[in-house]
Design an enzyme around this catalytic site. Structure first.
Site, PDB file in Angstrom:
ATOM      1  N   LYS A  13      73.866  12.747   8.785  1.00 53.10           N
ATOM      2  CA  LYS A  13      72.853  13.346   7.975  1.00 53.10           C
ATOM      3  C   LYS A  13      71.726  14.188   8.846  1.00 53.10           C
ATOM      4  O   LYS A  13      71.619  15.578   8.377  1.00 53.10           O
ATOM      5  CB  LYS A  13      71.832  12.325   7.263  1.00 53.10           C
ATOM      6  CG  LYS A  13      72.644  11.264   6.568  1.00 53.10           C
ATOM      7  CD  LYS A  13      71.790  10.461   5.536  1.00 53.10           C
ATOM      8  CE  LYS A  13      71.050   9.341   6.567  1.00 53.10           C
ATOM      9  NZ  LYS A  13      71.730   8.468   7.296  1.00 53.10           N
ATOM     10  N   ARG A  88      65.960   5.425   0.106  1.00 57.75           N
ATOM     11  CA  ARG A  88      66.973   4.524   0.628  1.00 57.75           C
ATOM     12  C   ARG A  88      66.986   3.234  -0.086  1.00 57.75           C
ATOM     13  O   ARG A  88      67.746   2.354   0.409  1.00 57.75           O
ATOM     14  CB  ARG A  88      66.363   4.231   2.123  1.00 57.75           C
ATOM     15  CG  ARG A  88      67.408   4.434   3.265  1.00 57.75           C
ATOM     16  CD  ARG A  88      66.479   4.061   4.413  1.00 57.75           C
ATOM     17  NE  ARG A  88      67.185   4.166   5.529  1.00 57.75           N
ATOM     18  CZ  ARG A  88      67.282   5.155   6.476  1.00 57.75           C
ATOM     19  NH1 ARG A  88      66.771   6.171   6.174  1.00 57.75           N
ATOM     20  NH2 ARG A  88      67.886   4.554   7.626  1.00 57.75           N
ATOM     21  N   ARG A 127      74.799   6.738  21.132  1.00 50.99           N
ATOM     22  CA  ARG A 127      73.532   7.923  21.198  1.00 50.99           C
ATOM     23  C   ARG A 127      72.572   7.641  22.289  1.00 50.99           C
ATOM     24  O   ARG A 127      72.077   6.850  22.353  1.00 50.99           O
ATOM     25  CB  ARG A 127      72.949   7.949  19.735  1.00 50.99           C
ATOM     26  CG  ARG A 127      71.914   9.103  19.672  1.00 50.99           C
ATOM     27  CD  ARG A 127      71.688   9.392  18.212  1.00 50.99           C
ATOM     28  NE  ARG A 127      71.025   8.090  17.416  1.00 50.99           N
ATOM     29  CZ  ARG A 127      71.046   8.052  16.140  1.00 50.99           C
ATOM     30  NH1 ARG A 127      71.200   9.217  15.300  1.00 50.99           N
ATOM     31  NH2 ARG A 127      70.395   7.156  15.686  1.00 50.99           N
ATOM     32  N   ARG A 160      67.739   4.682  21.855  1.00 52.92           N
ATOM     33  CA  ARG A 160      66.662   3.953  20.845  1.00 52.92           C
ATOM     34  C   ARG A 160      66.847   2.825  20.654  1.00 52.92           C
ATOM     35  O   ARG A 160      68.058   2.126  20.651  1.00 52.92           O
ATOM     36  CB  ARG A 160      67.168   4.784  19.334  1.00 52.92           C
ATOM     37  CG  ARG A 160      66.094   5.958  19.081  1.00 52.92           C
ATOM     38  CD  ARG A 160      66.927   6.731  17.985  1.00 52.92           C
ATOM     39  NE  ARG A 160      67.022   5.852  16.497  1.00 52.92           N
ATOM     40  CZ  ARG A 160      67.204   6.363  15.411  1.00 52.92           C
ATOM     41  NH1 ARG A 160      67.423   7.551  15.473  1.00 52.92           N
ATOM     42  NH2 ARG A 160      67.190   5.602  14.504  1.00 52.92           N
ATOM     43  N   ARG A 171      71.549  -2.656  10.772  1.00 49.34           N
ATOM     44  CA  ARG A 171      71.451  -1.533  10.057  1.00 49.34           C
ATOM     45  C   ARG A 171      72.330  -1.199   8.920  1.00 49.34           C
ATOM     46  O   ARG A 171      72.327  -0.659   7.785  1.00 49.34           O
ATOM     47  CB  ARG A 171      71.300  -0.337  10.746  1.00 49.34           C
ATOM     48  CG  ARG A 171      69.833  -0.325  11.477  1.00 49.34           C
ATOM     49  CD  ARG A 171      69.803   0.456  12.719  1.00 49.34           C
ATOM     50  NE  ARG A 171      69.883   2.030  12.555  1.00 49.34           N
ATOM     51  CZ  ARG A 171      70.176   2.871  13.373  1.00 49.34           C
ATOM     52  NH1 ARG A 171      70.489   2.585  14.573  1.00 49.34           N
ATOM     53  NH2 ARG A 171      70.053   4.116  13.211  1.00 49.34           N
TER      54      ARG A 171
HETATM   55  P1  ADP Z   1      69.305   6.165  10.570  1.00 47.91           P
HETATM   56  O1  ADP Z   1      70.053   6.390  11.691  1.00 47.91           O
HETATM   57  O2  ADP Z   1      69.472   4.702  10.413  1.00 47.91           O
HETATM   58  O3  ADP Z   1      69.760   6.855   9.224  1.00 47.91           O
HETATM   59  P2  ADP Z   1      66.621   6.871  10.563  1.00 47.91           P
HETATM   60  O4  ADP Z   1      66.217   7.649  11.756  1.00 47.91           O
HETATM   61  O5  ADP Z   1      66.893   7.524   9.220  1.00 47.91           O
HETATM   62  O6  ADP Z   1      67.850   6.028  11.145  1.00 47.91           O
HETATM   63  O7  ADP Z   1      65.685   5.560  10.270  1.00 47.91           O
HETATM   64  C1  ADP Z   1      65.209   4.681  11.393  1.00 47.91           C
HETATM   65  C2  ADP Z   1      64.442   3.624  10.543  1.00 47.91           C
HETATM   66  O8  ADP Z   1      63.462   4.033   9.974  1.00 47.91           O
HETATM   67  C3  ADP Z   1      65.185   2.802   9.602  1.00 47.91           C
HETATM   68  O9  ADP Z   1      66.205   1.871  10.269  1.00 47.91           O
HETATM   69  C4  ADP Z   1      63.933   2.254   8.844  1.00 47.91           C
HETATM   70  O10 ADP Z   1      63.658   1.106   9.503  1.00 47.91           O
HETATM   71  C5  ADP Z   1      63.035   3.201   8.774  1.00 47.91           C
HETATM   72  N1  ADP Z   1      63.168   4.120   7.538  1.00 47.91           N
HETATM   73  C6  ADP Z   1      63.389   5.454   7.527  1.00 47.91           C
HETATM   74  N2  ADP Z   1      63.425   5.857   6.355  1.00 47.91           N
HETATM   75  C7  ADP Z   1      63.245   4.819   5.514  1.00 47.91           C
HETATM   76  C8  ADP Z   1      63.083   4.703   4.235  1.00 47.91           C
HETATM   77  N3  ADP Z   1      63.209   5.760   3.465  1.00 47.91           N
HETATM   78  N4  ADP Z   1      62.752   3.535   3.688  1.00 47.91           N
HETATM   79  C9  ADP Z   1      62.669   2.342   4.365  1.00 47.91           C
HETATM   80  N5  ADP Z   1      62.974   2.365   5.880  1.00 47.91           N
HETATM   81  C10 ADP Z   1      62.990   3.714   6.294  1.00 47.91           C
END
Ligand code: ADP
Ligand code: ZN
Length: 217
Positions: A13, A88, A127, A160, A171
């Site tokens: 994404k 989400r 990553r 990370r 996740r």
């Molecule tokens: P991913 O690679 O899992 O898509 P992100 O960078 O989008 O990782 O998100 C990292 C973390 O931030 C998630 O695992 C969650 O804990 C939190 N997070 C991000 N966006 C949301 C959301 N819309 N609702 C709830 N938690 C979120």
């Protein structure tokens, strides 16, 4: 252009969002990046979010929505926005519907990026991120020619916390139970565009998206 990017962690994404905003006028809104920035600066929001992020859990809807409230009204969103990592959960999606209605704007597409679980696990656990400039590498797909040093700025590469393999698994479980229901939510009566982020000769994800939106032949 107003788009929601759906897809599991590691589906690509963030990469697609970056490509879109390089070419079209739209703000890239990554809730994960916003949370990480707040964690780095030790803001109250960051301290709250960190409790969940480290274990791969979702930040509570109330916290996410308080942060997103007003974000879409900011100037950089006037011509469009690419939502990367939001919504989400179903409650986040219904709240977003209200925000869009209040703004009087409509989505152009909801894009579902798809990749196999094996690819996703390798993308996430491989990553590495530059501490200094944020450049992203991957041990399996795109290693730095300088090992654990950034090619661009000489900064140190790190993993990370939530990209450690055991957290990656949780996740993905969180995605399947809490976020995947959005696929049905957005399938009903709207244009859900499915795009594979694993190239198999069909063109890049950006090209596929442009074709689906009628922007190119
Ligand atoms: P991913 O690679 O899992 O898509 P992100 O960078 O989008 O990782 O998100 C990292 C973390 O931030 C998630 O695992 C969650 O804990 C939190 N997070 C991000 N966006 C949301 C959301 N819309 N609702 C709830 N938690 C979120
Ligand atoms: Zn760097």
């Amino acid at each position: 252009m107003r788009i929601i990017l759906l897809g599991s962690p590691g589906a690509g994404k963030g990469t697609l969002a970056d490509e879109i905003v390089r070419k079209y006028p739209a703000a890239h809104i990554s809730t994960g990046d916003i949370f990480r920035e707040n964690v780095k600066n030790a803001t109250p929001l960051g301290q709250e979010a960190r409790k969940y992020m480290d274990s791969g859990a979702l930040v509570p809807d109330s916290v996410v929505l308080a942060m997103m409230q007003g974000r879409l009204e900011q100037d950089d969103c006037r011509e469009g926005f690419i939502l990367d990592g939001f919504p989400r959960t179903v409650p986040q999606a219904t709240a977003l519907d209200s925000m869009l209605e209040e703004l009087g704007v409509k989505l152009d597409a909801v894009v579902l990026l798809e990749a196999s679980e094996e690819t996703v696990v390798r993308r996430l656990s491989g990553r590495r991120v530059c501490r200094k400039c944020g450049a992203i590498y991957n041990l399996y797909f795109r290693p730095s020619s300088r090992g654990d040093i950034c090619e661009k700025c000489g900064g140190e590469l790190y993993q990370r916390d939530d990209d450690r393999e055991e957290v990656v698994r949780s996740r993905l479980e969180v995605y399947n139970s809490q976020t995947a229901p959005l696929i049905d939510y957005y399938s009903a009566g709207r244009a859900l565009v499915r795009i594979s982020s694993e190239r198999d000769g069909g063109g890049s994800p950006l090209e596929e998206l442009e074709r689906a939106l009628g922007l190119v032949e």
